[in-house]
Design an enzyme around this catalytic site. Structure first.
Site, PDB file in Angstrom:
ATOM      1  N   SER A 152       2.175  -8.364  -5.046  1.00 28.98           N
ATOM      2  CA  SER A 152       1.300  -7.221  -5.352  1.00 28.98           C
ATOM      3  C   SER A 152       0.257  -7.690  -6.348  1.00 28.98           C
ATOM      4  O   SER A 152       0.485  -8.658  -7.090  1.00 28.98           O
ATOM      5  CB  SER A 152       2.128  -6.099  -5.988  1.00 28.98           C
ATOM      6  OG  SER A 152       1.285  -5.166  -6.642  1.00 28.98           O
ATOM      7  N   TYR A 165       8.624  -2.534 -11.795  1.00 27.95           N
ATOM      8  CA  TYR A 165       7.903  -3.046 -10.629  1.00 27.95           C
ATOM      9  C   TYR A 165       7.023  -4.250 -11.008  1.00 27.95           C
ATOM     10  O   TYR A 165       7.053  -5.299 -10.346  1.00 27.95           O
ATOM     11  CB  TYR A 165       7.049  -1.915 -10.047  1.00 27.95           C
ATOM     12  CG  TYR A 165       6.350  -2.234  -8.750  1.00 27.95           C
ATOM     13  CD1 TYR A 165       6.991  -2.055  -7.526  1.00 27.95           C
ATOM     14  CD2 TYR A 165       5.033  -2.705  -8.728  1.00 27.95           C
ATOM     15  CE1 TYR A 165       6.344  -2.327  -6.328  1.00 27.95           C
ATOM     16  CE2 TYR A 165       4.385  -2.982  -7.537  1.00 27.95           C
ATOM     17  CZ  TYR A 165       5.041  -2.782  -6.338  1.00 27.95           C
ATOM     18  OH  TYR A 165       4.390  -3.066  -5.157  1.00 27.95           O
TER      19      TYR A 165
HETATM   20  P1  NAI Z   1       6.914   1.277   2.384  1.00 30.68           P
HETATM   21  O1  NAI Z   1       7.653   2.198   1.487  1.00 30.68           O
HETATM   22  O2  NAI Z   1       6.332   1.814   3.631  1.00 30.68           O
HETATM   23  O3  NAI Z   1       7.826   0.039   2.781  1.00 30.68           O
HETATM   24  C1  NAI Z   1       8.866  -0.462   2.010  1.00 30.68           C
HETATM   25  C2  NAI Z   1       9.952  -0.887   2.950  1.00 30.68           C
HETATM   26  O4  NAI Z   1      11.012  -1.513   2.228  1.00 30.68           O
HETATM   27  C3  NAI Z   1      10.558   0.317   3.692  1.00 30.68           C
HETATM   28  O5  NAI Z   1      10.630   0.013   5.053  1.00 30.68           O
HETATM   29  C4  NAI Z   1      11.926   0.441   3.061  1.00 30.68           C
HETATM   30  O6  NAI Z   1      12.899   0.970   3.933  1.00 30.68           O
HETATM   31  C5  NAI Z   1      12.230  -1.016   2.745  1.00 30.68           C
HETATM   32  N1  NAI Z   1      13.301  -1.137   1.765  1.00 30.68           N
HETATM   33  C6  NAI Z   1      13.429  -0.503   0.580  1.00 30.68           C
HETATM   34  N2  NAI Z   1      14.580  -0.866  -0.016  1.00 30.68           N
HETATM   35  C7  NAI Z   1      15.169  -1.765   0.808  1.00 30.68           C
HETATM   36  C8  NAI Z   1      16.369  -2.515   0.748  1.00 30.68           C
HETATM   37  N3  NAI Z   1      17.185  -2.412  -0.294  1.00 30.68           N
HETATM   38  N4  NAI Z   1      16.668  -3.331   1.787  1.00 30.68           N
HETATM   39  C9  NAI Z   1      15.858  -3.446   2.853  1.00 30.68           C
HETATM   40  N5  NAI Z   1      14.707  -2.762   2.966  1.00 30.68           N
HETATM   41  C10 NAI Z   1      14.370  -1.937   1.948  1.00 30.68           C
HETATM   42  O7  NAI Z   1       5.787   0.610   1.478  1.00 30.68           O
HETATM   43  P2  NAI Z   1       4.903  -0.696   1.724  1.00 30.68           P
HETATM   44  O8  NAI Z   1       3.650  -0.463   1.020  1.00 30.68           O
HETATM   45  O9  NAI Z   1       4.864  -1.055   3.144  1.00 30.68           O
HETATM   46  O10 NAI Z   1       5.717  -1.788   0.903  1.00 30.68           O
HETATM   47  C11 NAI Z   1       6.048  -3.054   1.416  1.00 30.68           C
HETATM   48  C12 NAI Z   1       5.889  -4.097   0.344  1.00 30.68           C
HETATM   49  O11 NAI Z   1       4.525  -4.186  -0.021  1.00 30.68           O
HETATM   50  C13 NAI Z   1       6.659  -3.811  -0.946  1.00 30.68           C
HETATM   51  O12 NAI Z   1       7.249  -5.001  -1.422  1.00 30.68           O
HETATM   52  C14 NAI Z   1       5.565  -3.357  -1.905  1.00 30.68           C
HETATM   53  O13 NAI Z   1       5.908  -3.637  -3.234  1.00 30.68           O
HETATM   54  C15 NAI Z   1       4.408  -4.192  -1.418  1.00 30.68           C
HETATM   55  N6  NAI Z   1       3.093  -3.735  -1.812  1.00 30.68           N
HETATM   56  C16 NAI Z   1       2.576  -2.569  -1.322  1.00 30.68           C
HETATM   57  C17 NAI Z   1       1.303  -2.172  -1.685  1.00 30.68           C
HETATM   58  C18 NAI Z   1       0.656  -0.906  -1.199  1.00 30.68           C
HETATM   59  O14 NAI Z   1      -0.368  -0.524  -1.770  1.00 30.68           O
HETATM   60  N7  NAI Z   1       1.168  -0.246  -0.191  1.00 30.68           N
HETATM   61  C19 NAI Z   1       0.482  -3.000  -2.577  1.00 30.68           C
HETATM   62  C20 NAI Z   1       1.138  -4.183  -3.051  1.00 30.68           C
HETATM   63  C21 NAI Z   1       2.388  -4.531  -2.654  1.00 30.68           C
HETATM   64  C1  BGC Z   2       1.899  -0.486  -5.385  1.00 26.78           C
HETATM   65  C2  BGC Z   2       1.040   0.642  -4.895  1.00 26.78           C
HETATM   66  C3  BGC Z   2      -0.318   0.609  -5.587  1.00 26.78           C
HETATM   67  C4  BGC Z   2      -0.954  -0.770  -5.496  1.00 26.78           C
HETATM   68  C5  BGC Z   2      -2.230  -0.877  -6.311  1.00 26.78           C
HETATM   69  C6  BGC Z   2       1.161  -1.775  -5.207  1.00 26.78           C
HETATM   70  O1  BGC Z   2       1.942  -2.863  -5.619  1.00 26.78           O
HETATM   71  O2  BGC Z   2       3.123  -0.510  -4.650  1.00 26.78           O
HETATM   72  O3  BGC Z   2       1.673   1.878  -5.177  1.00 26.78           O
HETATM   73  O4  BGC Z   2      -1.200   1.546  -4.967  1.00 26.78           O
HETATM   74  O5  BGC Z   2      -0.039  -1.747  -5.953  1.00 26.78           O
HETATM   75  O6  BGC Z   2      -2.068  -0.429  -7.628  1.00 26.78           O
END
Ligand code: NAI
Ligand code: BGC
Length: 267
Positions: A152, A165
């Site tokens: 991130s 986080y």
């Molecule tokens: P999301 O909430 O759609 O996806 C997260 C996924 O992780 C979900 O499918 C959830 O079921 C899974 N998960 C949670 N706990 C788990 C566990 N214990 N075991 C297996 N799976 C688990 O959100 P997103 O945005 O797709 O997040 C994916 C990754 O991207 C995360 O690591 C998040 O930190 C990272 N990220 C997201 C950003 C954003 O703006 N959406 C920005 C920077 C990083």
């Molecule tokens: C976080 C999001 C956030 C983004 C930018 C990600 O790592 O999961 O919630 O919008 O960073 O701040």
């Protein structure tokens, strides 16, 4: 789409939604067979698998908590039983449990570290153990294996109110760099992608609120929120041999969020 991952097997954690789902679909379009990990959202995982199959790809879903050693080991066994191989790990699963330090419970601290950092440790350890044993497979990939962590912008940008986080993603940076240093000479490539604000479930409370979007856009020089596809394009490239010489680095996909936009016209 070019089949840059033909005959390769990928495991994507947290692929029932958001970035993981999009990445799984992109890798499958490029020819990889994909293991779709999920934690609680079985429907979401089924939908990822169905989407891949409808497009002519191969995939299956498997439930496992990435923070649980036995479940992670079981998940890798299932991948080897099903596809007899692994070439790419996308360690993507992650959660937020937000609170300022003085209000943060130990439970929420531990849950975020366990999922976002220990999960990366357990999954990459299992993948690297296999890659070390297997080595390079001629005609499939120039590397013995590829590990890509979903980090991130907050591996670098401090984030008040989200200390668990930010600590997990900051820790992930040195984890990734150290692992790459350990295994690059075995031709195993380890890298991270660091997204900015991408529209997924993790931050929907923000992007579904017009007022908050207006404030957020002040932090994004490119002036739009990201879409999962913006990230998947980069992950796909990092997983392919086109990026063969890229090792131990982070690619930011953030519309310039990490450029200290608060300094535009100031300072
Ligand atoms: P999301 O909430 O759609 O996806 C997260 C996924 O992780 C979900 O499918 C959830 O079921 C899974 N998960 C949670 N706990 C788990 C566990 N214990 N075991 C297996 N799976 C688990 O959100 P997103 O945005 O797709 O997040 C994916 C990754 O991207 C995360 O690591 C998040 O930190 C990272 N990220 C997201 C950003 C954003 O703006 N959406 C920005 C920077 C990083
Ligand atoms: C976080 C999001 C956030 C983004 C930018 C990600 O790592 O999961 O919630 O919008 O960073 O701040």
């Amino acid at each position: 789409m070019e089949k840059s991952l033909k005959n390769q097997v990928a495991l994507v954690t947290g692929a029932s939604s958001g970035l993981g789902k999009s990445v799984a679909i992109y890798l499958a379009r490029a020819g990889a067979k994909v293991a779709v990990n999920y934690h609680s959202d079985e429907e979401g995982a089924k939908d990822t698998v169905e989407t891949i199959k409808k497009e002519g790809g191969e995939a299956f879903a498997h439930r496992a908590d990435v923070g649980d050693e036995a479940e992670v080991e079981g998940m890798f066994e299932k991948v080897f039983d099903t596809y007899e191989n692994l070439d790419i790990l996308i360690s993507n699963a992650g959660i937020q449990k937000d609170a300022p330090l003085d209000e943060m419970t130990l439970k929420d601290w531990e849950l975020v570290i366990k999922t976002n950092l220990t999960g990366a440790f357990l999954c990459s350890r299992a993948a690297v153990r296999y890659f070390l044993k297997r080595g390079v497979v001629e005609g499939v990939s120039k590397s013995a294996g590829k590990v890509i962590f979903m980090s991130s912008v907050h591996q670098e940008i401090p984030w008040a109110g989200h200390i668990n986080y930010a600590a997990a993603k900051g820790g992930l940076t040195e984890f990734m760099r150290t692992l790459s240093q350990e295994v690059a000479n075995k031709l195993i490539r380890v890298n991270s992608v660091a997204p900015g604000a991408i529209k997924t479930a993790i931050n929907e409370d923000v992007w579904k609120d017009e007022k908050q979007v207006k404030e957020l856009l002040k932090l994004i020089p490119y002036n739009r929120l990201g879409e999962p596809e913006d990230v998947s394009e980069v992950v796909l490239w990092l997983a392919s041999d086109k990026s063969e010489y890229v090792n131990g680095t982070t690619i930011f996909v953030d519309g310039g969020m990490s450029l200290y936009p608060g300094f535009i016209g100031n300072g």
